[in-house]
Motif scaffolding. Structure first.
Motif, PDB file in Angstrom:
ATOM      1  N   UNK A  89       4.520  40.596  -0.409  1.00  0.00           N
ATOM      2  CA  UNK A  89       4.222  41.693   0.500  1.00  0.00           C
ATOM      3  C   UNK A  89       2.895  41.389   1.194  1.00  0.00           C
ATOM      4  N   UNK A  90       2.913  41.467   2.511  1.00  0.00           N
ATOM      5  CA  UNK A  90       1.672  41.312   3.268  1.00  0.00           C
ATOM      6  C   UNK A  90       0.838  42.571   3.037  1.00  0.00           C
ATOM      7  N   UNK A  91      -0.447  42.403   2.748  1.00  0.00           N
ATOM      8  CA  UNK A  91      -1.313  43.538   2.447  1.00  0.00           C
ATOM      9  C   UNK A  91      -2.592  43.446   3.267  1.00  0.00           C
ATOM     10  N   UNK A  92      -3.037  44.596   3.764  1.00  0.00           N
ATOM     11  CA  UNK A  92      -4.325  44.673   4.432  1.00  0.00           C
ATOM     12  C   UNK A  92      -4.867  46.081   4.268  1.00  0.00           C
ATOM     13  N   UNK A  93      -6.097  46.262   4.683  1.00  0.00           N
ATOM     14  CA  UNK A  93      -6.709  47.581   4.617  1.00  0.00           C
ATOM     15  C   UNK A  93      -7.748  47.704   5.724  1.00  0.00           C
ATOM     16  N   UNK A  94      -8.147  48.933   6.006  1.00  0.00           N
ATOM     17  CA  UNK A  94      -9.158  49.194   7.015  1.00  0.00           C
ATOM     18  C   UNK A  94      -9.020  50.610   7.533  1.00  0.00           C
ATOM     19  N   UNK A  95      -9.535  50.831   8.700  1.00  0.00           N
ATOM     20  CA  UNK A  95      -9.503  52.151   9.321  1.00  0.00           C
ATOM     21  C   UNK A  95      -8.178  52.364  10.048  1.00  0.00           C
ATOM     22  N   UNK A  96      -7.933  53.595  10.418  1.00  0.00           N
ATOM     23  CA  UNK A  96      -6.726  53.882  11.196  1.00  0.00           C
ATOM     24  C   UNK A  96      -6.820  53.210  12.565  1.00  0.00           C
TER      25      UNK A  96
END
Length: 172
Positions: free
Chosen positions: A124-131
């Motif tokens: 699964x490709x995963x990332x995070x950050x702001x909207x």
């Protein structure tokens, strides 16, 4: 093949957050169904495993149409494609903005997932950050999937074969 978009919420005791998010979804012409029982069969295994690994207490599926066996987001996929070809801003972006503002009063993060198929053992490709960063990513060619140059044909091909999980870090 389906298009599934949903939310994962890790915090317990979120009160009426899902109900309030459902109201926001309806405002934009979407529906939001709480529970993995609304997932399409071809994403359920991967969604279930990811829910356990990321310790989501709640899962809700976002869609533009109901089917007998689940909630699908073809309409949102079409909005993203139309944005690329006609530069018409997707109402999905406005939904994401409003959803994240509302959710920030309840939780410090909310996770979106995107999949066409999702098996138990899929990477699964995963990332995070702001909207805002998510909206920028969804504005790119291939949006949540990817676009590839195929050397044999010289053409580009969009691919949504790898599920994508994006954790929105909220400002409380």
């Amino acid at each position: 093949m389906s298009t599934t978009i949903g939310l994962g919420i890790g915090a317990a005791n979120t009160g009426d957050l899902i109900d309030k998010l459902s109201s926001v979804a309806r405002k934009y012409g979407y529906n939001l169904k709480k529970g993995t029982q609304y997932a399409e069969e071809d994403v359920l295994q991967g969604l279930t495993v990811t829910k356990e690994i990321l310790r989501w207490q709640e899962v809700a599926l976002l869609g533009t149409n109901d089917t007998a066996c689940g909630v699908l987001a073809f309409g949102i996929h079409n909005e993203l494609t139309t944005y690329e070809t006609q530069r018409t801003r997707p109402k999905f972006f406005d939904f994401l903005d409003e959803m994240s503002q509302l959710a920030s009063a309840y939780v410090d993060k909310i996770t979106l997932f995107f999949a066409s198929e999702w098996n138990r053992s899929d990477h699964v490709k995963f990332s995070y950050g702001s909207v805002e960063q998510l909206i920028c990513l969804l504005s790119l060619p291939g949006h949540w999937g990817g676009r590839y140059l195929i050397p044999e044909t010289g053409h580009f091909q969009d691919s949504d074969e790898v599920p994508f999980v994006y954790e929105i870090v909220l400002q409380g």
